[in-house]
Structures are given as structure tokens and as C-alpha cells.
Design a protein around this motif. Structure first.
Motif, short mmCIF file in Angstrom:
data_model
loop_
_atom_site.label_atom_id
_atom_site.label_comp_id
_atom_site.label_asym_id
_atom_site.label_seq_id
_atom_site.Cartn_x
_atom_site.Cartn_y
_atom_site.Cartn_z
N VAL A 14 0.86 -1.05 0.00
CA VAL A 14 -0.01 -0.02 0.12
C VAL A 14 1.04 1.33 -0.15
O VAL A 14 0.61 2.22 -0.81
CB VAL A 14 -0.86 -0.06 1.23
N TYR A 18 0.95 4.16 -2.92
CA TYR A 18 0.59 5.40 -2.83
C TYR A 18 1.73 6.45 -2.85
O TYR A 18 1.50 7.65 -3.52
CB TYR A 18 -0.16 5.68 -1.39
N TYR A 25 -2.24 11.96 -8.19
CA TYR A 25 -3.60 11.47 -7.40
C TYR A 25 -4.64 12.41 -7.64
O TYR A 25 -5.74 11.93 -7.99
CB TYR A 25 -3.24 11.21 -5.81
N ARG A 37 -16.98 12.83 -1.26
CA ARG A 37 -16.10 13.72 -0.36
C ARG A 37 -17.19 14.76 0.10
O ARG A 37 -17.09 15.08 1.27
CB ARG A 37 -14.98 14.38 -1.01
N GLY A 55 -6.68 8.66 6.51
CA GLY A 55 -6.15 8.52 5.13
C GLY A 55 -6.56 9.72 4.26
O GLY A 55 -7.03 9.87 3.23
N GLY A 57 -4.60 11.59 2.73
CA GLY A 57 -3.94 11.65 1.57
C GLY A 57 -3.26 12.86 1.22
O GLY A 57 -2.34 13.48 1.74
N ASP A 75 -1.94 9.84 7.63
CA ASP A 75 -1.85 8.91 6.34
C ASP A 75 -0.69 8.20 6.63
O ASP A 75 0.30 8.57 7.14
CB ASP A 75 -1.94 9.79 5.14
N ILE A 76 -0.63 6.86 6.15
CA ILE A 76 0.64 6.33 6.21
C ILE A 76 1.55 6.41 4.99
O ILE A 76 2.61 6.14 5.27
CB ILE A 76 0.03 4.67 5.85
N SER A 77 1.16 7.22 4.00
CA SER A 77 2.08 7.45 3.00
C SER A 77 2.78 8.90 3.21
O SER A 77 1.92 9.96 3.16
CB SER A 77 1.22 7.59 1.69
N MET A 80 1.98 11.31 0.13
CA MET A 80 0.87 11.92 0.00
C MET A 80 0.76 12.91 1.02
O MET A 80 0.01 13.85 0.45
CB MET A 80 -0.15 10.91 0.23
N MET A 102 0.79 8.19 10.26
CA MET A 102 0.30 7.25 11.29
C MET A 102 -0.38 6.34 10.66
O MET A 102 -1.12 6.41 9.62
CB MET A 102 -0.37 8.19 12.04
N ASP A 103 -0.22 5.06 11.24
CA ASP A 103 -0.95 4.04 10.46
C ASP A 103 -2.58 3.97 11.20
O ASP A 103 -2.73 3.88 12.44
CB ASP A 103 -0.52 2.56 11.16
N ALA A 104 -3.62 3.86 10.33
CA ALA A 104 -4.91 3.81 10.82
C ALA A 104 -5.13 3.00 11.80
O ALA A 104 -6.27 2.91 12.58
CB ALA A 104 -5.95 3.58 9.71
N GLN A 120 -12.36 8.43 3.69
CA GLN A 120 -12.97 8.55 2.60
C GLN A 120 -12.08 7.56 1.61
O GLN A 120 -10.95 8.02 1.47
CB GLN A 120 -13.14 9.76 2.08
N TYR A 121 -12.59 6.57 1.02
CA TYR A 121 -11.96 5.68 -0.01
C TYR A 121 -10.60 5.09 0.95
O TYR A 121 -9.46 4.97 -0.05
CB TYR A 121 -11.50 6.65 -1.29
N THR A 125 -8.53 -0.21 1.66
CA THR A 125 -7.07 0.03 1.42
C THR A 125 -6.08 -0.43 2.53
O THR A 125 -4.87 -0.44 2.50
CB THR A 125 -6.42 1.20 0.86
C1 LIG Z 1 -7.72 6.23 -2.10
S1 LIG Z 1 -6.72 7.03 -1.18
C2 LIG Z 1 -7.96 8.12 -0.43
C3 LIG Z 1 -7.28 9.65 -0.14
C4 LIG Z 1 -8.50 10.73 0.40
N1 LIG Z 1 -8.99 10.36 1.51
C5 LIG Z 1 -9.45 11.21 -0.83
O1 LIG Z 1 -10.53 11.24 -0.42
O2 LIG Z 1 -9.10 10.82 -1.98
C6 LIG Z 1 -6.38 6.13 0.25
C7 LIG Z 1 -5.23 6.83 1.39
O3 LIG Z 1 -5.44 6.04 2.48
C8 LIG Z 1 -4.18 5.86 2.75
N2 LIG Z 1 -3.93 4.71 3.65
C9 LIG Z 1 -3.80 3.44 3.07
N3 LIG Z 1 -3.79 2.65 4.16
C10 LIG Z 1 -3.68 3.43 5.35
C11 LIG Z 1 -3.29 3.16 6.70
N4 LIG Z 1 -3.13 1.73 7.01
N5 LIG Z 1 -2.94 4.12 7.59
C12 LIG Z 1 -3.30 5.39 7.02
N6 LIG Z 1 -3.53 5.55 5.85
C13 LIG Z 1 -3.56 4.68 5.07
C14 LIG Z 1 -3.17 6.04 1.44
O4 LIG Z 1 -1.93 6.33 1.84
C15 LIG Z 1 -3.88 6.86 0.82
O5 LIG Z 1 -3.76 8.27 0.79
#
Ligand SMILES: C[S@@+](CC[C@H](N)C(=O)[O-])C[C@H]1O[C@@H](n2cnc3c(N)ncnc32)[C@H](O)[C@@H]1O
Length: 232
Positions: A14, A18, A25, A37, A55, A57, A75-77, A80, A102-104, A120-121, A125
Motif C-alpha cells: 500500500v 501511494y 493522485y 467527499r 487516509g 492523502g 496517512d500512512i504515506s 501523499m 500514522m497507521d490507521a 474517505q476511500y 486499502t
Molecule cells: C484512495 S486514497 C484516499 C485519499 C483521500 N481520502 C481521498 O478522498 O481521495 C487512500 C489513502 O489511504 C491511505 N492509507 C492506506 N492505508 C492506510 C493506513 N493503514 N493508515 C493510514 N492511511 C492509509 C493511503 O496512503 C491513501 O492516501
């Protein structure tokens, strides 16, 4: 506890995915997810206060919140999140309290810290969606809401077959195509103090849903119950 095999996604895949998405993006996913959103933000603003966007992003939704809301984003990335930091600085978004890598699944916030948790979205993931929802419930204040916009996999038919076929490729892009709504229903029914209060179809093609969960307040009631009573 996870109810399905989640070996289909791992954090390394993941974060790699990202890091590649970050530069493009907004161009690729900006307009297509806009209505979802806006709907999530409108729901979050009914409650207001301190809001956690998980997340977050590139921070694409941050400018759309009312300035009265205090926003925290994780966000984990890191790539982003750098985009989000640039956006906050460029637009002077003074209502953003902070942005953290940070990890969700392991939020470094105290229990009962936020009035609303928005994702959101994101749920499709993360490797362990149910554990992630547990964390959202933990950091949510009593009377607060979890608001998700998330892809829902088809239960049967051609779409179900296509999603199954596409899943290995989707994994490399950083998300799941297969995800039944029943997982949300089961999570809410086994989680003390949480209740599923809304499911609403969202574009594109109604394949996404806005999903709201409420957390019981100190009186053992749900905010939704208050608003239904006030309207009747
Ligand atoms: C599809 S994007 C959505 C971004 C934004 N929320 C949007 O509305 O477009 C998914 C986001 O979730 C983040 N993500 C994925 N796994 C995650 C985790 N375990 N902890 C935090 N963020 C995470 C990704 O890095 C990415 O930025």
C-alpha cells in the motif's frame, strides 16, 4: 478479529502504491470522488467540532470543511501527506491542527479525542479493516460519528466475477475490489456502543457507499435518535 482472509493487502504494498500515486493522485481521483467527499463533509459538519480525517492523502478535501471545524489528518504515506502539507500552507488552512504519518490501525490519539472520524476511500486499502474500525471507535467521543465513503463489492453477477478477476491487479494499485457490505454490518453488531445509522449509494455508478456509524453517548443514546426526535 478479522472475518475474512486479509492476506490480499499488506502495508508495504500500500505505501509503495501511494508513493507512486502521490504526484498524479488529484488529477486521477480528484473529480471522480468529489461527490462522495462533499457528502461525507456535509455529514461531518452536522456534528462539527474536532474531526479526524484518516487516509487524508493529498489533503484534497481539507479546503471544503467549514473553518469552524478543527481538522487533524493522518496517512500512512509520507509522499501523499507532503502534498497535503503543501496544500495547507498554500491555502492558509488555519483550522488544520496537524497532519501526521500514522497507521490507521494504530492511532496515537487518546480515547474519546474526536467528535467525528472521517475516512474517505480508505477502508478497502487497509490490511485489517475491522481492526481499523475498532481504532476509529476508540478515538471517537461518545455521541460522535464515524463517516466512511467506501467501495462496496458486488454480492453476485457479472460485476462480482469481474471484481474477483481484477483483485490481484487492484492489490498492486493499493486497494481491494472485493468487499461486502455485510462486513460493516457484522462489525457494528459485534462492537459495543456502536450502531450503523446510514448507508447511501454514491457515484460513480453507485458502487460506493456513504456509511455512518454512531457511538452511544453517556446517556446510552445515539445522536441520530436525538435528531429524529427533534424533527418529529
Ligand atoms: C484512495 S486514497 C484516499 C485519499 C483521500 N481520502 C481521498 O478522498 O481521495 C487512500 C489513502 O489511504 C491511505 N492509507 C492506506 N492505508 C492506510 C493506513 N493503514 N493508515 C493510514 N492511511 C492509509 C493511503 O496512503 C491513501 O492516501
Amino acid at each position: 478479529m478479522n472475518t475474512l482472509s486479509d492476506a490480499d493487502l499488506d502495508k508495504q504494498t500500500v505505501t509503495k502504491a501511494y508513493a507512486r500515486w502521490a504526484p498524479v493522485y488529484d488529477l486521477v481521483f480528484g473529480a471522480v470522488f468529489e461527490r462522495g467527499r462533499h457528502a461525507a463533509i456535509a455529514s461531518a459538519e452536522r456534528i462539527g467540532g474536532r474531526i479526524l480525517e484518516v487516509g487524508v492523502g493529498t489533503g484534497i478535501s481539507l479546503p471544503n470543511y467549514s473553518k469552524n471545524c478543527r481538522l487533524c489528518g493522518i496517512d500512512i504515506s509520507a509522499p501523499m501527506l507532503r502534498k497535503a502539507e503543501e496544500r495547507v500552507a498554500e491555502l492558509g488552512l488555519t483550522n488544520v491542527e496537524g497532519l501526521w504519518v500514522m497507521d490507521a490501525e494504530r492511532l496515537s490519539f487518546d480515547d474519546n479525542s474526536f467528535d467525528v472520524v472521517v475516512a474517505q476511500y480508505v477502508i478497502t486499502t487497509v490490511p485489517n479493516p475491522e481492526a481499523t474500525l475498532d481504532e476509529f471507535a476508540r478515538v471517537l467521543k461518545p455521541g460522535g460519528e464515524i463517516i466512511l465513503v467506501s467501495r462496496i463489492g458486488a454480492e453476485a453477477g457479472l460485476r462480482r466475477s469481474l471484481e474477483h478477476w481484477f483483485q490481484p491487479a487492484a492489490r498492486k494499485l493499493g486497494w481491494r475490489t472485493e468487499f461486502s457490505f455485510d462486513r460493516y454490518v457484522r462489525w457494528a453488531s459485534r462492537t459495543a456502543g456502536m450502531r450503523l445509522i446510514e448507508r447511501r449509494a454514491m457515484p460513480p455508478f453507485g458502487h460506493f457507499n456513504l456509511i455512518r456509524f454512531g457511538k452511544e453517548d453517556e446517556a446510552g443514546e445515539f445522536l441520530e435518535a436525538h435528531s429524529v426526535r427533534a424533527a418529529s
